[in-house]
Design a protein around this motif. Structure first.
Motif, short mmCIF file in Angstrom:
data_model
loop_
_atom_site.label_atom_id
_atom_site.label_comp_id
_atom_site.label_asym_id
_atom_site.label_seq_id
_atom_site.Cartn_x
_atom_site.Cartn_y
_atom_site.Cartn_z
N MET A 238 3.87 1.03 -2.77
CA MET A 238 4.58 -0.01 -3.52
C MET A 238 4.79 0.43 -4.97
O MET A 238 5.85 0.15 -5.56
N LEU A 239 3.80 1.11 -5.55
CA LEU A 239 3.94 1.62 -6.91
C LEU A 239 5.04 2.67 -6.97
O LEU A 239 5.82 2.71 -7.93
N GLN A 242 8.39 1.09 -7.12
CA GLN A 242 8.69 0.61 -8.47
C GLN A 242 9.12 1.75 -9.39
O GLN A 242 10.03 1.59 -10.20
N LYS A 243 8.48 2.90 -9.26
CA LYS A 243 8.75 4.03 -10.14
C LYS A 243 9.96 4.85 -9.71
O LYS A 243 10.77 5.29 -10.53
N THR A 249 11.88 6.89 -2.30
CA THR A 249 10.54 6.81 -1.73
C THR A 249 10.57 6.98 -0.22
O THR A 249 9.75 7.70 0.35
#
Length: 294
Positions: A238-239, A242-243, A249
């Motif tokens: 999930m991080l 976001q990044k 991803t």
């Protein structure tokens, strides 16, 4: 600019770490199959995750109960598909097939998700998705057949692969339902409630089949399954979204069979054959093609 570049390089490591954790879990699943039953390892996995999360999430669950209660039926369905059917069947498949094959079949999740979306969401795939799906399926058949189509007649010899295909199919439903419902609750709280449902679902199976004891041969695998792939990897994933964004991803998931095969070769001493190479390349090419927009 240099600082920004360093930040981006660091962010690229996030999906790599998450995929490696999940790939290692496939190998762990295969390894521990000889030391604990599928229903026991599945139950212990979510029990460990529940015990770790409870000190942090139980108070939040009580506070947010009024807003979460309307979503309980949907959370129950998500838990059934994503935590019980997918993972439980995968643990059963580990008794009959290799970690390498399990990793390759796991890479099929994006393809199955595309076609389940077509049925449930009426989200019809592009021509690239159709061609990519057919191409990947051909590669999967090649791997399962071990390079010889006539060997497919021996269905008993492919029980583990068929079980793994069923597990991945259920996980595709999990992803599509997540997209369809878009639950307006915090992700970690959603995960916690799904884990509670997963534990409840296991109770009838435990009463019928019994619960294996934790011992020195399976305790490390139980702890790994309950900690790393259950919530550390999802948090890192999930991080990364976001990044890096969801599209960048998701591409890293194509490395799942590569990591799994490498781990299985080094740790479990599984052989990597020419049919794995050919079939794996065909599958990955199909997956990449399927993700291409029209």
């Amino acid at each position: 600019m240099n600082q920004q570049a360093k930040t981006n390089n660091w962010a690229v490591l996030l999906p790599l770490i998450a995929v490696f954790i999940w790939a290692l879990n496939v190998a762990v699943t295969r390894y521990v199959a000889d030391y604990i039953s599928p229903v026991s390892i599945s139950f212990y996995r979510w029990l460990v995750a529940f015990l770790i999360l409870t000190p942090f999430m139980s108070i939040k669950l009580i506070r947010e109960w009024s807003s979460i209660r309307p979503y309980l039926p949907k959370l129950a369905v998500l838990s059934a598909f994503g935590m019980v059917l997918y993972q439980g069947i995968a643990y059963a498949a580990a008794h009959y097939t290799s970690a390498t094959n399990m990793g390759i079949i796991n890479a099929f999740i994006p393809i199955f998700t595309i076609f389940v979306s077509m049925v449930i969401l009426k989200d019809f795939p592009s021509k690239f998705a159709v061609i990519g799906g057919i191409l990947s399926f051909s590669g999967l058949i090649f791997v399962i057949a071990q390079g010889s189509i006539t060997s497919l007649l021996n269905l008993g010899g492919h029980l583990g692969d068929l079980l793994m295909i069923a597990a991945v199919f259920f996980y595709a439903f999990y992803g599509v339902f997540l997209k369809k419902w878009k639950l307006q609750i915090p992700l970690m709280l959603s995960l916690y409630v799904q884990i509670i449902f997963a534990l409840i679902y296991h109770l009838p199976f435990l009463m019928w089949l019994g619960l294996d004891a934790i011992n020195t041969k399976n305790v490390a695998s139980v702890l790994y399954a309950g900690i790393f792939p259950s919530f550390i990897a999802p948090l890192i994933w999930m991080l990364s979204i976001q990044k890096n964004g969801p599209n960048r991803t998701s591409i890293f998931m194509n490395l799942m069979p590569v990591f799994t095969a490498l781990i299985a070769y080094l740790w479990l001493k599984e052989a990597w054959t020419i049919y794995h190479t050919i079939g794996g390349i065909i599958i990955v090419l199909g997956i990449i093609l399927a993700q291409k927009k029209a």
